[in-house]
Design a protein around this motif. Structure first.
Motif, PDB file in Angstrom:
ATOM      1  N   UNK A   1     -32.373 -19.574 157.053  1.00 38.63           N
ATOM      2  CA  UNK A   1     -31.886 -18.192 157.133  1.00 38.63           C
ATOM      3  C   UNK A   1     -33.047 -17.217 157.268  1.00 38.63           C
ATOM      4  N   UNK A   2     -34.047 -17.360 156.447  1.00 39.30           N
ATOM      5  CA  UNK A   2     -35.218 -16.487 156.531  1.00 39.30           C
ATOM      6  C   UNK A   2     -35.950 -16.693 157.854  1.00 39.30           C
ATOM      7  N   UNK A   3     -36.011 -17.947 158.304  1.00 38.53           N
ATOM      8  CA  UNK A   3     -36.685 -18.234 159.571  1.00 38.53           C
ATOM      9  C   UNK A   3     -35.919 -17.615 160.739  1.00 38.53           C
ATOM     10  N   UNK A   4     -34.592 -17.640 160.684  1.00 37.90           N
ATOM     11  CA  UNK A   4     -33.786 -17.009 161.743  1.00 37.90           C
ATOM     12  C   UNK A   4     -34.024 -15.502 161.769  1.00 37.90           C
ATOM     13  N   UNK A   5     -34.084 -14.890 160.594  1.00 37.43           N
ATOM     14  CA  UNK A   5     -34.337 -13.452 160.508  1.00 37.43           C
ATOM     15  C   UNK A   5     -35.716 -13.123 161.095  1.00 37.43           C
ATOM     16  N   UNK A   6     -36.726 -13.892 160.710  1.00 42.26           N
ATOM     17  CA  UNK A   6     -38.073 -13.670 161.235  1.00 42.26           C
ATOM     18  C   UNK A   6     -38.117 -13.852 162.743  1.00 42.26           C
ATOM     19  N   UNK A   7     -37.409 -14.865 163.230  1.00 43.25           N
ATOM     20  CA  UNK A   7     -37.353 -15.108 164.670  1.00 43.25           C
ATOM     21  C   UNK A   7     -36.707 -13.930 165.387  1.00 43.25           C
TER      22      UNK A   7
END
Length: 105
Positions: A82-88
């Motif tokens: 989830x955090x990685x998707x947001x950062x992406x």
């Protein structure tokens, strides 16, 4: 010298290290740098988490950890996605904004 498993870390005779010995030394190292006690395997999870959070792709992390599949790695560390998707999404937004500004200039 006996190292039938081709281990990197062995005792003086090339045999596997005793887990209690490894843990005892880990505790000393952690104490010397002011960290709380943790299990050796915790370091493995920390490595994987930091690798993924800092941009390593899942296949690289899978290989580094010796997992049998990327799916296993994702299942184990899925909470990061989830955090990685947001950062992406934020990185892509910046890229799009930069591209639009460049075209309009």
């Amino acid at each position: 010298w006996e190292n039938e498993f081709n281990l990197v870390f062995t005792n003086d005779l090339g045999r596997p290290l005793n887990r209690r010995t490894v843990y005892k030394h880990l505790k000393k190292i952690l104490a010397s740098i002011g960290m709380n006690d943790c299990y050796f395997h915790t370091l493995r999870h920390t490595f994987a988490t930091l690798s993924l959070q800092n941009g390593d792709d899942v296949l690289t992390v899978k290989e580094n950890l010796g997992h049998h599949s990327a799916a296993f790695t994702l299942n184990t560390y899925g909470h990061l996605t989830q955090a990685m998707r947001r950062d992406s999404a934020e990185r892509m937004e910046k890229l799009i904004q930069t591209t639009v500004i460049s075209k309009n200039a």
